[in-house]
Every structure is written in C-alpha cells, then in structure tokens.
Write an enzyme that holds these catalytic residues in place. Structure first.
Site, PDB file in Angstrom:
ATOM      1  N   GLY A 147      -8.020  17.158 -42.082  1.00 20.38           N
ATOM      2  CA  GLY A 147      -8.218  17.762 -43.407  1.00 20.38           C
ATOM      3  C   GLY A 147      -7.108  17.342 -44.358  1.00 20.38           C
ATOM      4  N   ASP A 172      -5.658   5.996 -38.615  1.00 22.84           N
ATOM      5  CA  ASP A 172      -5.953   5.387 -39.903  1.00 22.84           C
ATOM      6  C   ASP A 172      -5.896   6.420 -41.045  1.00 22.84           C
ATOM      7  OD1 ASP A 172      -6.913   3.222 -41.535  1.00 22.84           O
ATOM      8  OD2 ASP A 172      -8.791   4.333 -41.638  1.00 22.84           O
ATOM      9  N   THR A 174      -4.206   9.195 -41.174  1.00 21.68           N
ATOM     10  CA  THR A 174      -2.807   9.569 -41.389  1.00 21.68           C
ATOM     11  C   THR A 174      -2.076   8.502 -42.196  1.00 21.68           C
ATOM     12  OG1 THR A 174      -2.877  10.658 -39.257  1.00 21.68           O
ATOM     13  CG2 THR A 174      -0.691  10.224 -40.174  1.00 21.68           C
ATOM     14  N   ASP A 202      -8.124   4.599 -29.406  1.00 16.90           N
ATOM     15  CA  ASP A 202      -9.232   3.637 -29.337  1.00 16.90           C
ATOM     16  C   ASP A 202      -8.763   2.187 -29.529  1.00 16.90           C
ATOM     17  OD1 ASP A 202     -10.766   5.878 -29.237  1.00 16.90           O
ATOM     18  OD2 ASP A 202     -11.572   5.704 -31.262  1.00 16.90           O
ATOM     19  N   MET A 245     -14.162   7.386 -25.066  1.00 16.71           N
ATOM     20  CA  MET A 245     -13.822   7.338 -26.490  1.00 16.71           C
ATOM     21  C   MET A 245     -14.055   5.939 -27.050  1.00 16.71           C
ATOM     22  SD  MET A 245     -10.519   9.609 -26.166  1.00 16.71           S
ATOM     23  CE  MET A 245     -10.453   8.956 -24.566  1.00 16.71           C
ATOM     24  N   GLU A 298     -18.439   6.292 -27.361  1.00 15.96           N
ATOM     25  CA  GLU A 298     -19.078   7.363 -28.141  1.00 15.96           C
ATOM     26  C   GLU A 298     -19.759   6.873 -29.425  1.00 15.96           C
ATOM     27  OE1 GLU A 298     -14.647   8.743 -29.623  1.00 15.96           O
ATOM     28  OE2 GLU A 298     -16.216  10.264 -29.567  1.00 15.96           O
ATOM     29  N   ILE A 352      -9.060  13.087 -21.109  1.00 18.35           N
ATOM     30  CA  ILE A 352      -8.319  11.825 -21.184  1.00 18.35           C
ATOM     31  C   ILE A 352      -7.262  11.866 -22.280  1.00 18.35           C
ATOM     32  CG2 ILE A 352      -8.548   9.394 -21.889  1.00 18.35           C
ATOM     33  CD1 ILE A 352     -11.052   9.225 -20.235  1.00 18.35           C
ATOM     34  N   ARG A 353      -7.628  12.382 -23.443  1.00 21.19           N
ATOM     35  CA  ARG A 353      -6.680  12.234 -24.563  1.00 21.19           C
ATOM     36  C   ARG A 353      -5.494  13.172 -24.458  1.00 21.19           C
ATOM     37  NH1 ARG A 353      -9.513  14.392 -30.087  1.00 21.19           N
ATOM     38  NH2 ARG A 353      -8.678  16.472 -29.865  1.00 21.19           N
TER      39      ARG A 353
END
Ligand code: ATP
Ligand code: MG
Length: 426
Positions: A147, A172, A174, A202, A245, A298, A352-353
């Site tokens: 956001g 990206d 950020t 990714d 992912m 995904e 995983i993340r």
C-alpha cells in the site's frame, strides 16, 4: 538501448572526508575508485567492443561525503517476505554502526506505512542485542506492508527524524517508492542518501542477476517437489502438482525443476500452454510410468482462468489461482476419459518465503548490505545495489523501476528445464 549516461549515479556532493575504514580492516588497496566499471556485456565477438558500457562498481570509497559520526540511518522493509531480510538488517547495522561509527540506526516499522507518522508506528533504534540473533529467523524484525504512502509525507518524516542515510529493502514496488522519495528529496535540496537493496524471491528484478532469497526458495521448493514425487509414486496414476512462486517470471519453478530432477512438466508465465496439449501429454506420461510430477509457477496459465482481474493495495496485478484450477482440470479430464488420476496438490508458498536464508543467500546479503552502507556514506543516492557479472554494482533507480526481468525461453535455463523434464514444449 542503454547509454553510459543512463547508468550515471547521482551524488549528493563532493567527497572530502577520508574514510575511517582506512585504519580498519579494509586497507587502502581495497577502496574502489569511482571510474571502476563492471562491463554490461560480458560476452562479445572479435573486436566488436570499442567503448564498453558499464555499471559503476560498488564497494568502499576512500573519501566520504558524510561524516559517519553525524549521521542517522533508517532501514525499512516492504512487500512480501523473503529469506534474508533479517540478514540485510543485521549486516547493515554492523557495517554502519560497528565499522563506520554511525551512532543511530533506526528500524522503520511495517514498510512505508511506518513513514507516515499519522499511522502511529514509531521507529525503534537498532542495537547489538536487537540484531544479534535475527539472522537465524525468517521474516523481518521490522515488519512489512503493502500500500502506498505519499512521498511528501515520508520525506517530511525522514527529515523530522534527522535521517540522512535511508535504506529501503524491497521489490520493484519498493524501489519505485524509493525513487519517488529520492526525487522529492532532490526537489527540496535535502542531503539524504537513498540506497535500496533489491528483494526479489522470484529473481525478477532487472539489472540484478541474482538477489537474496532466491536460492533459499529454490532449495525449499526442491524439497517439496521431492515429497510430491514420493506421493505421486505411491498411488496408481498418481500426479504430484506443486505450485511455486513466480508471478511474472518462472525462475524458481525452473531452477527447482532442474535441482530436483523429478519433474515431468514445468509451467511458467513466459511459456503459454493449452489444456488441449497438456492433458493428453500428462495422459501419455501416466500410461507409460504410472505417475507424474507437475510444477506450476503462480503466474502461469493466467489466460486459461476465468477470474476477475484486479489489483492489490500496491497496484500489483491480482492473479487467478492456477493451482486448484489445474488440479480440477486434470481430475475432470481423466475421469472423463475413464482412467482416473489421483492428484496430490502442494501449495508451499508461505512456507517457502518465511524460511531463514541459506548459506549462499547469507553471503549475498552480507555483500549487498556492506555495499549499500559504503554507497550511502559516499553520498551516492537514488540507486540500488545490483549484482552484475558476479560483481556488486550501483544501479540507478530511474533505469530499473518499472522493468521486470523474465526468463527467455531460448536461453540456457529453459533449455535445461526442457532437457530435464522431457516435456515437448511449454
Ligand atoms: P514484492 O516482491 O513482495 O512484490 P514489492 O516491493 O514490489 O515486493 P509491493 O507491495 O509491490 O512490494 O510494494 C511495496 C511498497 O512500495 C508498498 O508500500 C507500495 O505501496 C509501494 N509502491 C509500490 N508501487 C509503487 C509506486 N508505483 N509508487 C510508489 N510506491 C509504490
Ligand atoms: Mg511487487
């Protein structure tokens, strides 16, 4: 076509202070001059390179713009979780505080949201005891969010906190936000360095050959694929279906496929496929070997799913859920042809993340964080630390934002996937 001017790094001003690292562990010979470049093209034919294009090499500078004793740093982590975020925070703290002697390093809470004072999440100072053990944990001790926040509000707040070294860690979105902050800082003529560290599990950030978190994710994904393979083999006409992912790019799916060596079909966003081709191909595999393993990124097959397109709070495209869609399609197809398949579905994305970084990623985090600290104290701004031809480099945010790196189906990684799976195409 990029030019050398596109790759020029913005500086806050002339550097006049000698780096304290001269007297510490990095001797004078390890300083990097500003005109040291890392070549953009590493391969070339004959004499074709006359004036090679290059990124500015990252690393310690002999002269600093900022006096570390008068600096205040702030670190923020945004976007999705990724293995290694805590390693970056810890290494930045040690480099800035321990080596350069920056007295205060603030942790901004919950992403850019923590830079809006109205939302009431006060930053907190990092200390030795706060960071000591954090590299053994997944996630980020600072918290994160999605956001947007108004760049003017964020710069007001950075200014009021007295921050002059700002480190946004994220993907990206950020880095786009960081570029807006850097532009607002420039408009106001403030002296605040903005140096990002690219986070992309990714592996889809342009000008960063590999970022932290990716190899940790690949090795966890490999474990899940191996489990799916065991499941598939233990049942007549068993199918192990694993969603990994990879919203825009299938690097994790491709690398985990090659690492595991047990996958028969790998589906990625860059290589469209149709069910009319895929389902019979799975059928042939089941008839022959009685089990199959499928890996799907995904973002793959989005054109096949009937879903309402939308955007999340950060403006990212919302994806249809390809995993359950494929599970249903495979199940229905083999029921219809009278040869039922037993589909075991695995969706390990959050698992995983949130793991801690593995050794390879920990090394990368240390290098990214170290180079970010060097760049900021040298007064370089509006950049992130990239990895190019295995060297750390300064990448201007203005050239990288809005660009996504995708796998090129004609290149080595995808050819290796096709060779490993034996799939005809996709
Ligand atoms: P991930 O890889 O997890 O998607 P990300 O950094 O891209 O990481 P986002 O949620 O897309 O994660 O963005 C992180 C932050 O950057 C959010 O606070 C978001 O609002 C902000 N941001 C995203 N896009 C922009 C933009 N175009 N301009 C300004 N800020 C942005
Ligand atoms: Mg994003």
């Amino acid at each position: 076509m990029l030019t050398q001017e596109d790759l020029r790094i913005t500086s806050l001003g002339p550097r006049k202070l000698l780096s304290p690292l001269r007297h510490l562990r990095e001797g004078p010979r390890s300083f990097v001059p500003d005109d040291r470049r890392v070549m953009y093209h590493i391969e070339y034919c004959g004499d074709e390179i006359v004036n090679p294009l290059g990124f500015e090499k990252a690393g310690p500078r002999e002269q600093l713009y900022f006096d570390p004793a008068e600096c205040r740093a702030a670190i923020v982590t945004c976007g999705g979780l990724c293995p290694g975020l805590n390693n970056i925070i810890r290494n930045l703290y040690y480099k800035l505080h321990g080596d350069y002697g920056v007295p205060t390093i603030l942790g901004i809470r919950n992403g850019y949201l923590g830079l809006n004072p109205e939302l009431g999440r006060e930053p907190f100072p990092l200390t030795d005891s706060v960071v000591e053990q954090i590299h053994h944990q997944g996630g980020t001790i600072l918290g994160t969010s999605r956001g947007p926040q108004d760049a003017r509000v964020m710069v007001d707040y950075l200014e009021s906190l007295g921050v002059n070294l700002f480190f946004p860690i994220g993907g990206d979105g950020t880095q786009k936000g960081a570029h807006l902050i850097a532009q607002e800082i420039e408009r106001r003529g403030l002296k605040i360095a903005v140096v990002g560290v690219p986070k992309t599990i990714d592996n889809d950030i342009k000008f960063c050959y590999r970022s932290f978190g990716y190899l940790s994710a690949v090795s966890e994904a490999e474990t899940v694929i191996d489990r799916a393979h065991v499941e598939a083999k233990s049942t007549p006409r068993g199918v192990g279906l694993v969603k990994l992912m990879g919203r825009e790019a299938g690097f994790i799916a491709a690398a985990a496929t090659i690492a595991s060596g047990e996958v028969n079909f790998t589906l990625i966003p860059e290589a469209p496929f149709s069910l009319d081709e895929l389902l019979p191909a799975i059928g042939r595999r089941l008839d022959k070997r009685d089990h199959a393993v499928i890996v799907v990124a995904e973002g793959a097959g989005q054109d096949l799913i009937d879903h309402e397109q939308g955007r999340d709070k950060s403006g990212n495209r919302k994806l249809g859920d390809i995993g359950p869609f494929l599970k249903q399609a495979i199940t229905d197809h083999f029921n219809e042809v009278g040869k039922p398949a037993a589909v075991k579905y695995f969706d390990p994305s959050y698992y995983i993340r949130s793991v801690q970084a593995n050794a390879a990623d920990s090394l990368l985090c240390e290098m990214f964080a170290r180079c970010a600290a060097h760049a900021a104290l040298a007064g370089k701004t509006d950049l992130f630390i990239g990895l190019w031809n295995n060297r750390p480099v300064h990448v201007p945010l203005r050239v990288s934002v809005g660009q996504v790196k995708r796998m090129e189906p004609a290149r080595d990684l995808w050819s290796a996937v096709l060779a490993t799976t034996g799939q005809e195409k996709w």
